[in-house]
Design an enzyme around this catalytic site. Structure first.
Site, PDB file in Angstrom:
ATOM      1  N   ASP A 182      37.781  46.477  14.822  1.00 23.99           N
ATOM      2  CA  ASP A 182      39.089  46.454  15.464  1.00 23.99           C
ATOM      3  C   ASP A 182      39.050  47.368  16.685  1.00 23.99           C
ATOM      4  O   ASP A 182      38.594  48.510  16.585  1.00 23.99           O
ATOM      5  CB  ASP A 182      40.120  46.992  14.453  1.00 23.99           C
ATOM      6  CG  ASP A 182      41.423  46.234  14.493  1.00 23.99           C
ATOM      7  OD1 ASP A 182      42.035  46.192  15.576  1.00 23.99           O
ATOM      8  OD2 ASP A 182      41.845  45.716  13.445  1.00 23.99           O
ATOM      9  N   HIS A 235      47.288  42.525   7.542  1.00 23.66           N
ATOM     10  CA  HIS A 235      47.779  43.834   7.107  1.00 23.66           C
ATOM     11  C   HIS A 235      49.180  44.153   7.636  1.00 23.66           C
ATOM     12  O   HIS A 235      49.720  45.210   7.326  1.00 23.66           O
ATOM     13  CB  HIS A 235      46.796  44.911   7.558  1.00 23.66           C
ATOM     14  CG  HIS A 235      46.709  44.986   9.056  1.00 23.66           C
ATOM     15  ND1 HIS A 235      46.151  43.977   9.816  1.00 23.66           N
ATOM     16  CD2 HIS A 235      47.161  45.904   9.920  1.00 23.66           C
ATOM     17  CE1 HIS A 235      46.253  44.302  11.093  1.00 23.66           C
ATOM     18  NE2 HIS A 235      46.859  45.465  11.185  1.00 23.66           N
ATOM     19  N   ASP A 236      49.742  43.279   8.462  1.00 21.85           N
ATOM     20  CA  ASP A 236      51.099  43.495   8.967  1.00 21.85           C
ATOM     21  C   ASP A 236      52.109  42.544   8.338  1.00 21.85           C
ATOM     22  O   ASP A 236      53.285  42.548   8.691  1.00 21.85           O
ATOM     23  CB  ASP A 236      51.147  43.281  10.488  1.00 21.85           C
ATOM     24  CG  ASP A 236      50.332  44.311  11.251  1.00 21.85           C
ATOM     25  OD1 ASP A 236      50.220  45.460  10.773  1.00 21.85           O
ATOM     26  OD2 ASP A 236      49.806  43.972  12.324  1.00 21.85           O
ATOM     27  N   ASP A 287      43.453  44.747  19.192  1.00 23.23           N
ATOM     28  CA  ASP A 287      44.788  45.112  18.756  1.00 23.23           C
ATOM     29  C   ASP A 287      45.775  45.113  19.929  1.00 23.23           C
ATOM     30  O   ASP A 287      45.473  45.651  20.990  1.00 23.23           O
ATOM     31  CB  ASP A 287      44.714  46.528  18.155  1.00 23.23           C
ATOM     32  CG  ASP A 287      46.037  46.990  17.608  1.00 23.23           C
ATOM     33  OD1 ASP A 287      46.493  46.391  16.627  1.00 23.23           O
ATOM     34  OD2 ASP A 287      46.625  47.930  18.173  1.00 23.23           O
ATOM     35  N   GLU A 289      44.980  39.922  19.212  1.00 25.42           N
ATOM     36  CA  GLU A 289      46.370  39.943  18.780  1.00 25.42           C
ATOM     37  C   GLU A 289      47.175  39.876  20.067  1.00 25.42           C
ATOM     38  O   GLU A 289      47.218  40.842  20.821  1.00 25.42           O
ATOM     39  CB  GLU A 289      46.674  41.231  18.014  1.00 25.42           C
ATOM     40  CG  GLU A 289      48.049  41.185  17.398  1.00 25.42           C
ATOM     41  CD  GLU A 289      48.526  42.546  16.890  1.00 25.42           C
ATOM     42  OE1 GLU A 289      49.294  42.567  15.940  1.00 25.42           O
ATOM     43  OE2 GLU A 289      48.160  43.570  17.472  1.00 25.42           O
TER      44      GLU A 289
HETATM   45  C1  GLC Z   1      48.969  45.930  15.711  1.00 22.54           C
HETATM   46  C2  GLC Z   1      48.405  46.236  14.353  1.00 22.54           C
HETATM   47  C3  GLC Z   1      49.387  47.079  13.607  1.00 22.54           C
HETATM   48  C4  GLC Z   1      49.596  48.354  14.377  1.00 22.54           C
HETATM   49  C5  GLC Z   1      49.975  48.086  15.836  1.00 22.54           C
HETATM   50  C6  GLC Z   1      49.829  49.304  16.666  1.00 22.54           C
HETATM   51  O1  GLC Z   1      50.116  45.176  15.645  1.00 22.54           O
HETATM   52  O2  GLC Z   1      48.079  45.051  13.682  1.00 22.54           O
HETATM   53  O3  GLC Z   1      48.991  47.342  12.297  1.00 22.54           O
HETATM   54  O4  GLC Z   1      50.608  49.110  13.784  1.00 22.54           O
HETATM   55  O5  GLC Z   1      49.164  47.103  16.426  1.00 22.54           O
HETATM   56  O6  GLC Z   1      48.481  49.617  16.884  1.00 22.54           O
END
Ligand code: GLC
Ligand code: CA
Length: 560
Positions: free
Chosen positions: A98, A328-329, A198, A255
């Site tokens: 990541d 995980h979110d 991310d 993402e």
């Molecule tokens: C992304 C991650 C999340 C995190 C955020 C800030 O959305 O998936 O878990 O809190 O970024 O880094």
């Protein structure tokens, strides 16, 4: 047909804190992942994406990186990481890591220098602004609630799109960018196969820093229109690729919220910034679009399928997609996609899990399995807000209380969507703590571990785990691999609101996937040559009528 390894791969996502604890301190670790490589091999995955394991104060569970070159001691050492990479190679499993490039932790040495000395050259690695008296530079709301601005020393403040412990990096500064590229190349040289990027669409901000009309009781405004996918972001993303992973056939999955379908080409087209992106249009169907604290919207299976196919067809036009139900979110998918009364019916558990699995796994794209999804792990009831760990759940709870909701109601709201639902420890067996640790687990283990666990399911031919194995086998089978990976997708049976169905076609091979996401029964006229997968023991086909009776939550894969 442009064959590329990552199109053919099945990815498994690991949240290291909750996967497997090798030394019984209550926290999952890297050695724990190495120990479970045989498990991952048995399941049949080719790639493992590991969420952040870097040195971190863990305000956001590692998405607040204090040192991109170091492993957090709670997860182990760099030697453990090297050992994992080496062992994974033996198992023919590739590792994705990541990359958190939008922000660092406030404990990163760059930020420590920047905040303690306004003349430091690291000051410009972040976004500092002078305060005009008491007035903050803008009225933007951070993703986890509150202003994006945090006061620093005399008359200054810095920007954070997420928590105040996650100051945003200033991508306008070429020196900062070079530092990040060097770090990424360090990891590539170590042998990682690629990256999950991310929050990457946040890296460019509207350089005018405009104030906007407020949209909430807090007097602030969502920052999407000024911090997401801003004009000019492509210059950064191109450079990032050229100077790092662009030099090899790495896999990159971004993402990337805020990218409209018309712009997908720039992101995932032939010359796009990434191999694939996560599309949130269907996984966030239950969220109110204005980012308010109450999550539930009213949605139907019909809405879900329209969103899925809109996404699939838009992506098919230009490039490649990432398929997922959970991460995980997200809360656990069975709880999200089905009604409470069905979720509470244990007889149905296998069908709910397997119908969802079939529905997404054979769409066009690379499938991702989130740890525990393959055994049907479920949302976890927490009895008080103190039991939660997730920063965003705590923030959501406070906002609900501020809006006048009772604590009991607020807890219910949090339960639906809390990210901790997906972060409770992996349930390996029916032993204490689900076999995750002999210590005290850092986050509550879901009390249902006695029924839902890996050990039970590995030994049961009819389990969800075994069903996932069958799906993976089908995806990799000599006869159907090409059509499943490279075939075109076309929605089918559109007239049935509760059925998500589609065909995949390549040359003269065609398969049809039919999934009934409801407890209703349907009779569907259809002809087929072979049934290659179903989640019931048999399929209910009436030869004379040429009609299949689709039972509650039934999934079938037919070859035409
Ligand atoms: C992304 C991650 C999340 C995190 C955020 C800030 O959305 O998936 O878990 O809190 O970024 O880094
Ligand atoms: Ca540990």
């Amino acid at each position: 047909m442009n064959r590329i390894w990552w199109k053919e791969a099945v990815v498994y996502q690991i949240y290291p804190k909750s996967f497997y604890d090798s030394n019984n301190d209550g926290i999952g670790d890297i050695k724990g992942i190495t120990k479970k490589l045989p498990y991952l091999k048995d399941l049949g995955v080719d790639v493992v994406w590991i969420c952040p394991f870097y040195k971190s104060p863990m305000k956001d569970n590692g998405y607040d990186v204090a040192d991109y070159y170091a492993i957090d001691p709670m997860f182990g050492t760099m030697d453990d990481m090297d050992e994992l990479l080496e062992n994974a190679r033996e198992y023919n499993i590739k590792i994705l890591i990541d990359l958190v490039l939008n922000h660092s932790s406030s404990e990163h040495k760059w930020f420590q220098e920047a905040i303690s000395d306004s003349s430091s050259s690291y000051r410009d690695y972040y976004i500092f602004k002078n305060l005009d008296g008491e007035k903050l530079p803008t009225n933007w709301r951070s993703i986890f609630g509150g202003s994006v601005w945090e006061r620093s020393e005399d008359n200054n403040c810095y920007m954070h799109v997420f928590d105040k412990s996650q100051p945003d990096l200033n991508w306008e500064n070429p020196k900062l960018r070079e530092e990040l590229y060097e770090m990424i190349n360090y990891w590539l040289d170590k042998g990682v196969a690629g990256f999950r990027l991310d929050a990457i669409t946040f890296i460019k901000k509207d350089q005018n820093y405009p104030c906007l009309p407020t949209d909430g009781e807090d007097g602030l405004v969502g920052l999407g229109s000024v911090c997401l996918n801003q004009k000019g972001i492509g210059v950064f993303l191109k450079e990032l690729k050229e100077k790092t992973y662009g030099r090899m056939e790495a896999m990159t999955v971004a993402e990337a919220p805020g990218v409209p379908y018309e712009q997908l080409d720039e992101y995932i087209g032939d010359d796009g910034h990434f191999s694939m992106i996560f599309d949130f249009s269907y996984s966030d169907l239950d969220l109110s679009p204005d980012g308010n604290w109450y999550p539930q919207t009213d949605w139907s299976v019909k809405d879900l399928k329209e969103a899925i196919f809109h996404s699939q067809l838009s992506i098919q036009d230009v490039g490649w997609g990432a398929l997922y139900l959970e991460n995980h979110d997200q809360p656990r998918s069975i709880d999200k996609y089905f009604r409470d009364e069905d979720c509470n019916n244990k007889e149905l558990s296998f069908y709910l899990g397997s119908v969802l699995a079939t529905m997404y796994f054979l769409l066009r794209g690379t499938p991702f399995i989130y740890q525990g999804e393959e055994i049907g792990m479920r949302n976890c009831p927490f009895s008080s807000i103190d039991e939660y760990n997730d920063v965003s759940s705590k923030d959501q709870f406070e906002r609900a209380i501020c809006a006048g909701i009772t604590p009991e109601e607020a807890l219910k709201v949090v339960y639906r969507r809390s990210r901790d639902n997906g972060r409770t420890p992996m349930q390996w067996s029916d032993c204490e703590n689900g076999g995750f640790t002999h210590g005290k687990p850092w986050l509550k283990v879901n009390p249902n571990y006695r029924e839902i666990n890996v050990k039970n399911q590995i030994n049961d031919e009819n389990s969800l785990y075994q069903y996932y194995k069958k799906l993976i086998k089908l995806r990799k089978s000599i006869s159907y691999k090409d059509v499943i990976v490279y075939g075109a997708i076309e929605p089918a049976l559109k007239e049935y609101d509760n059925i998500v169905a589609y065909s995949r076609k390549l040359n003269d091979i065609e398969i049809t996937v039919i999934t009934n996401l409801s407890s209703k029964q349907y009779n569907i006229p259809i002809e087929y040559k072979e049934n290659v997968l179903s989640n019931y023991m048999d399929i209910d086909y009436n030869q004379s009528k040429k009609e299949i009776t689709l039972r509650p939550y039934e999934a079938v894969v037919l070859v035409k």
